[in-house]
Design an enzyme around this catalytic site. Sequence first.
Site, PDB file in Angstrom:
ATOM      1  N   TYR A  40      36.807  37.966  44.661  1.00 35.45           N
ATOM      2  CA  TYR A  40      35.887  38.236  45.774  1.00 35.45           C
ATOM      3  C   TYR A  40      34.779  37.202  45.902  1.00 35.45           C
ATOM      4  O   TYR A  40      33.943  37.329  46.782  1.00 35.45           O
ATOM      5  CB  TYR A  40      35.198  39.596  45.573  1.00 35.45           C
ATOM      6  CG  TYR A  40      36.100  40.784  45.453  1.00 35.45           C
ATOM      7  CD1 TYR A  40      36.998  41.107  46.478  1.00 35.45           C
ATOM      8  CD2 TYR A  40      36.044  41.619  44.344  1.00 35.45           C
ATOM      9  CE1 TYR A  40      37.803  42.220  46.383  1.00 35.45           C
ATOM     10  CE2 TYR A  40      36.847  42.736  44.250  1.00 35.45           C
ATOM     11  CZ  TYR A  40      37.732  43.029  45.261  1.00 35.45           C
ATOM     12  OH  TYR A  40      38.519  44.134  45.169  1.00 35.45           O
TER      13      TYR A  40
ATOM     14  N   TYR B 228      34.594  48.060  38.783  1.00 38.78           N
ATOM     15  CA  TYR B 228      35.712  47.175  39.142  1.00 38.78           C
ATOM     16  C   TYR B 228      35.820  45.966  38.222  1.00 38.78           C
ATOM     17  O   TYR B 228      36.159  44.868  38.663  1.00 38.78           O
ATOM     18  CB  TYR B 228      35.596  46.726  40.620  1.00 38.78           C
ATOM     19  CG  TYR B 228      35.445  47.901  41.540  1.00 38.78           C
ATOM     20  CD1 TYR B 228      36.521  48.742  41.781  1.00 38.78           C
ATOM     21  CD2 TYR B 228      34.226  48.201  42.127  1.00 38.78           C
ATOM     22  CE1 TYR B 228      36.381  49.863  42.591  1.00 38.78           C
ATOM     23  CE2 TYR B 228      34.079  49.311  42.946  1.00 38.78           C
ATOM     24  CZ  TYR B 228      35.160  50.133  43.160  1.00 38.78           C
ATOM     25  OH  TYR B 228      35.029  51.235  43.960  1.00 38.78           O
TER      26      TYR B 228
ATOM     27  N   ARG C  37      36.502  39.690  39.359  1.00 35.10           N
ATOM     28  CA  ARG C  37      35.735  39.738  40.607  1.00 35.10           C
ATOM     29  C   ARG C  37      35.238  38.373  41.104  1.00 35.10           C
ATOM     30  O   ARG C  37      35.323  38.097  42.294  1.00 35.10           O
ATOM     31  CB  ARG C  37      34.576  40.735  40.493  1.00 35.10           C
ATOM     32  CG  ARG C  37      35.063  42.177  40.223  1.00 35.10           C
ATOM     33  CD  ARG C  37      33.949  43.193  40.259  1.00 35.10           C
ATOM     34  NE  ARG C  37      33.531  43.496  41.608  1.00 35.10           N
ATOM     35  CZ  ARG C  37      32.514  42.968  42.229  1.00 35.10           C
ATOM     36  NH1 ARG C  37      31.732  42.131  41.616  1.00 35.10           N
ATOM     37  NH2 ARG C  37      32.247  43.266  43.473  1.00 35.10           N
TER      38      ARG C  37
ATOM     39  N   CYS D  59      45.054  29.841  31.004  1.00 39.11           N
ATOM     40  CA  CYS D  59      45.604  28.633  31.607  1.00 39.11           C
ATOM     41  C   CYS D  59      45.762  28.822  33.103  1.00 39.11           C
ATOM     42  O   CYS D  59      46.857  29.080  33.624  1.00 39.11           O
ATOM     43  CB  CYS D  59      46.911  28.263  30.924  1.00 39.11           C
ATOM     44  SG  CYS D  59      46.566  27.716  29.257  1.00 39.11           S
ATOM     45  N   GLU D  60      44.642  28.719  33.771  1.00 38.78           N
ATOM     46  CA  GLU D  60      44.521  28.998  35.194  1.00 38.78           C
ATOM     47  C   GLU D  60      43.054  28.718  35.493  1.00 38.78           C
ATOM     48  O   GLU D  60      42.223  28.858  34.611  1.00 38.78           O
ATOM     49  CB  GLU D  60      44.807  30.489  35.412  1.00 38.78           C
ATOM     50  CG  GLU D  60      44.973  30.925  36.822  1.00 38.78           C
ATOM     51  CD  GLU D  60      46.441  30.976  37.223  1.00 38.78           C
ATOM     52  OE1 GLU D  60      46.725  30.529  38.338  1.00 38.78           O
ATOM     53  OE2 GLU D  60      47.286  31.448  36.445  1.00 38.78           O
TER      54      GLU D  60
HETATM   55  C1  LIG Z   1      36.891  52.670  46.334  1.00 36.27           C
HETATM   56  C2  LIG Z   1      36.543  53.856  47.092  1.00 36.27           C
HETATM   57  C3  LIG Z   1      35.262  54.416  47.002  1.00 36.27           C
HETATM   58  C4  LIG Z   1      34.143  53.824  46.184  1.00 36.27           C
HETATM   59  O1  LIG Z   1      33.586  52.699  46.775  1.00 36.27           O
HETATM   60  P1  LIG Z   1      32.291  51.986  46.117  1.00 36.27           P
HETATM   61  O2  LIG Z   1      32.042  50.806  46.964  1.00 36.27           O
HETATM   62  O3  LIG Z   1      32.648  51.625  44.728  1.00 36.27           O
HETATM   63  O4  LIG Z   1      31.193  52.953  46.132  1.00 36.27           O
HETATM   64  C5  LIG Z   1      35.028  55.568  47.709  1.00 36.27           C
HETATM   65  N1  LIG Z   1      35.976  56.138  48.476  1.00 36.27           N
HETATM   66  C6  LIG Z   1      37.214  55.632  48.590  1.00 36.27           C
HETATM   67  C7  LIG Z   1      38.229  56.314  49.424  1.00 36.27           C
HETATM   68  C8  LIG Z   1      37.541  54.470  47.904  1.00 36.27           C
HETATM   69  O5  LIG Z   1      38.768  53.953  48.036  1.00 36.27           O
END
Ligand SMILES: *Cc1c(COP(=O)(O)O)cnc(C)c1O
Length: 401
Positions: free
Chosen positions: A302, A356, A298, A328-329
């Site tokens: 992100y 995630y 993440r 190695c990155e």
């Molecule tokens: C990923 C996803 C969620 C969950 O989103 P969060 O931000 O983790 O709460 C809910 N609905 C759909 C369709 C998703 O793809």
Amino acid sequence: MNNKTLLKIANDFGSPVYVYDADKITSQYERLTKAFQNVKQLRLNYAVKALSNISVLKLFNFLGSGLDTVSIQEVQLGLRAGFKPENIIYTPNGVSLEEIENVAKLGVQINIDNLSILEQFGTKHPNIPVCIRINPHVMAGGNTNISVGHIDSKFGISIHQIPLLLRIVENTQMNINGIHMHTGSDILDIDVFLYASEILFETAKSFNHLEFIDFGSGFKVPYKSGDIETNVEELGKKLSKRFNEFCKDYGKELTLAFEPGKFLVSEAGVFLAKVNVVKQTTSTVFAQIDSGFNHLIRPMLYGSQHEITNISNPKGRERFYSVVGYICETDTFANNRRINEIKEGDILCFKNAGAYCFTMASNYNSRYRPAEVLLYKGKPHLIRKRETFDDIIHNQLEIAI
Ligand SMILES: *Cc1c(COP(=O)(O)O)cnc(C)c1O
């Protein structure tokens, strides 16, 4: 989860390791349920992709949750964990008609997000009830990586295509039993969310046989100090009121559904990794841990900020470190972060590692994916073994060369 418990887990189960707190998952689930207590029929469908370990799914089943799934494999995991098919919703994007048909055969609620598949599915299976995913074109958050309701998004059926959608439904005589939106991963502003909900209510009026309205997710949790958290209590009060009014107008008690991932599990998880090397360069002190973006992507993907603490030396004087990995990155977890003095061998604890994180882990650099531990009823339980070399080589075939 206090430092002593976590250090013992790192010691007993090795590092790196993900640790999840069942009590925190439970309290988040209960908090959301309570916020919507004025709605007669509420359904929370936990989004499996956030954290898909089967023991975590079993906990959600025990709590009374449903599941939100995005692949047939997640559906299979849910069924294996004991969920009834009718408590699973399947919200794929861009998958084949064949996969959707296979999931429908399992008795799971289908959610379709494009007109091409809707027409094909409706023509072949007019009797299977289908939910439709609407794109209300509302920007949530502002980071286009995580805003999926905007005009160029690949998700959902645009509200501007409702006339064509209605024609398909009429021509195929298919049964639309739910409508859905999921506008992104951050509800920063409750009013923006309520605005999107009004669009969904407006759309709902075009369908006579609805059983539920699914408002997706986007509940925000704080990652670093100063971050805003979605005020679920306020959202619950306002949206419940509007939902109950809508049901009255619609003439039927509908189910209000949500599908949170991050909100339910993010803060319940930490990631523990050991410092291999403290490396001083001309400008920086690096703390290099026995991990990399192969385990927690993440920050690199992100730009997410996971708070990092040195649980081996929580009272040590603070110094500035860049926390990086061993692959190695470039795999920077944190730049120039103030952390209690780090020695080689110390265990660093990454917060908000429930959602995630493990689910995005890979074997890059032929490294093993971490173990997972669930703290349940005060005891740590290993819920995923650390991989071994067998896992790396398992599907590889050697040809004669
Ligand atoms: C990923 C996803 C969620 C969950 O989103 P969060 O931000 O983790 O709460 C809910 N609905 C759909 C369709 C998703 O793809």
